[in-house]
Design a protein around this motif. Sequence first.
Motif, PDB file in Angstrom:
ATOM      1  N   LEU A 134      35.894  40.847  39.551  1.00 30.88           N
ATOM      2  CA  LEU A 134      36.157  40.483  40.970  1.00 30.88           C
ATOM      3  C   LEU A 134      37.148  41.513  41.426  1.00 30.88           C
ATOM      4  O   LEU A 134      37.669  42.388  40.894  1.00 30.88           O
ATOM      5  N   THR A 135      37.128  41.527  42.920  1.00 32.43           N
ATOM      6  CA  THR A 135      37.968  42.362  43.522  1.00 32.43           C
ATOM      7  C   THR A 135      39.270  41.852  43.605  1.00 32.43           C
ATOM      8  O   THR A 135      39.399  40.821  43.205  1.00 32.43           O
ATOM      9  N   PRO A 136      40.251  42.675  44.117  1.00 31.88           N
ATOM     10  CA  PRO A 136      41.629  42.368  44.168  1.00 31.88           C
ATOM     11  C   PRO A 136      42.030  41.063  44.996  1.00 31.88           C
ATOM     12  O   PRO A 136      42.641  40.390  44.771  1.00 31.88           O
ATOM     13  N   GLU A 137      41.113  41.236  46.363  1.00 28.45           N
ATOM     14  CA  GLU A 137      41.098  40.027  47.073  1.00 28.45           C
ATOM     15  C   GLU A 137      40.565  38.506  46.566  1.00 28.45           C
ATOM     16  O   GLU A 137      41.319  37.685  46.435  1.00 28.45           O
ATOM     17  N   GLN A 138      39.489  38.699  45.897  1.00 32.17           N
ATOM     18  CA  GLN A 138      39.016  37.531  45.066  1.00 32.17           C
ATOM     19  C   GLN A 138      39.840  37.128  44.135  1.00 32.17           C
ATOM     20  O   GLN A 138      40.325  35.966  43.884  1.00 32.17           O
ATOM     21  N   ARG A 139      40.625  38.087  43.400  1.00 29.52           N
ATOM     22  CA  ARG A 139      41.640  37.767  42.221  1.00 29.52           C
ATOM     23  C   ARG A 139      42.750  36.992  42.756  1.00 29.52           C
ATOM     24  O   ARG A 139      43.243  35.963  42.190  1.00 29.52           O
ATOM     25  N   GLN A 140      43.273  37.547  43.934  1.00 24.22           N
ATOM     26  CA  GLN A 140      44.329  36.544  44.640  1.00 24.22           C
ATOM     27  C   GLN A 140      43.933  35.501  45.267  1.00 24.22           C
ATOM     28  O   GLN A 140      44.793  34.613  45.003  1.00 24.22           O
ATOM     29  N   GLN A 141      42.814  35.263  45.634  1.00 23.57           N
ATOM     30  CA  GLN A 141      42.295  33.796  46.025  1.00 23.57           C
ATOM     31  C   GLN A 141      42.257  33.173  44.870  1.00 23.57           C
ATOM     32  O   GLN A 141      42.790  31.653  44.959  1.00 23.57           O
ATOM     33  N   VAL A 142      41.727  33.567  43.677  1.00 22.53           N
ATOM     34  CA  VAL A 142      41.765  32.657  42.454  1.00 22.53           C
ATOM     35  C   VAL A 142      43.140  32.267  41.909  1.00 22.53           C
ATOM     36  O   VAL A 142      43.692  31.046  41.689  1.00 22.53           O
ATOM     37  N   THR A 143      44.042  33.245  42.032  1.00 23.33           N
ATOM     38  CA  THR A 143      45.581  33.064  42.018  1.00 23.33           C
ATOM     39  C   THR A 143      45.979  31.875  42.757  1.00 23.33           C
ATOM     40  O   THR A 143      46.876  30.833  42.145  1.00 23.33           O
ATOM     41  N   GLU A 144      45.770  31.944  43.993  1.00 21.04           N
ATOM     42  CA  GLU A 144      46.427  30.851  44.750  1.00 21.04           C
ATOM     43  C   GLU A 144      45.885  29.703  44.451  1.00 21.04           C
ATOM     44  O   GLU A 144      46.458  28.530  44.486  1.00 21.04           O
ATOM     45  N   ASN A 145      44.470  29.518  44.263  1.00 21.36           N
ATOM     46  CA  ASN A 145      43.928  28.394  43.644  1.00 21.36           C
ATOM     47  C   ASN A 145      44.431  27.658  42.602  1.00 21.36           C
ATOM     48  O   ASN A 145      44.593  26.350  42.416  1.00 21.36           O
ATOM     49  N   VAL A 146      44.731  28.429  41.626  1.00 26.25           N
ATOM     50  CA  VAL A 146      45.248  28.097  40.445  1.00 26.25           C
ATOM     51  C   VAL A 146      46.798  27.707  40.631  1.00 26.25           C
ATOM     52  O   VAL A 146      47.065  26.557  40.079  1.00 26.25           O
ATOM     53  N   ARG A 147      47.411  27.991  41.461  1.00 25.99           N
ATOM     54  CA  ARG A 147      48.657  27.680  41.578  1.00 25.99           C
ATOM     55  C   ARG A 147      48.634  26.447  42.298  1.00 25.99           C
ATOM     56  O   ARG A 147      49.555  25.397  42.141  1.00 25.99           O
ATOM     57  N   GLU A 148      47.848  26.316  43.313  1.00 31.58           N
ATOM     58  CA  GLU A 148      47.640  24.796  43.925  1.00 31.58           C
ATOM     59  C   GLU A 148      47.291  24.159  42.985  1.00 31.58           C
ATOM     60  O   GLU A 148      48.139  22.931  42.983  1.00 31.58           O
TER      61      GLU A 148
END
Length: 153
Positions: A134-148
């Motif tokens: 995954l790209t850094p942007e995609q990883r950030q999106q996953v991070t946000e989803n996991v945190r939510e």
Amino acid sequence: MNTKNKLMIAGSAVLAFVLLTGFRGGHFGGHFGGPRDPERVKQMITWKLDDRLEDLKASEQQKQAIHGLKDSLFEDGKRLFEENKGARGQMVEQWESANPDSKAVHALVDARVDAFRAFAHKVADSALQAHRILTPEQRQQVTENVREHMNAR
């Protein structure tokens, strides 16, 4: 931890949960219907993963690579589940014995712990591979989803 890792960790946790508890007794979930075929469970996991990959706007190459990780983990988890059924049978045999063999019982426990540890390491390695996919942007999106998801509980 980046988005990719979080996606893979979350996906791996779901996969591990499904594999280790979902097939128990031939049922998935226990209250939403009868016996589930492992291939049906795999299909359900695939649909959920496809939804997440679409949300990430993953390329076809990324999708194929991550599905490869999922398929490998699924097969290993399915094998682990089958091995656990055999181990449960052996434990019942020991329980039913007039004189259970404590060395055999402990060896069986050790073998299952080792098998689970090996599977957990494979899950971790797959998460690391997904991180590279995954790209850094995609990883950030996953991070946000996991945190939510974590905050919703």
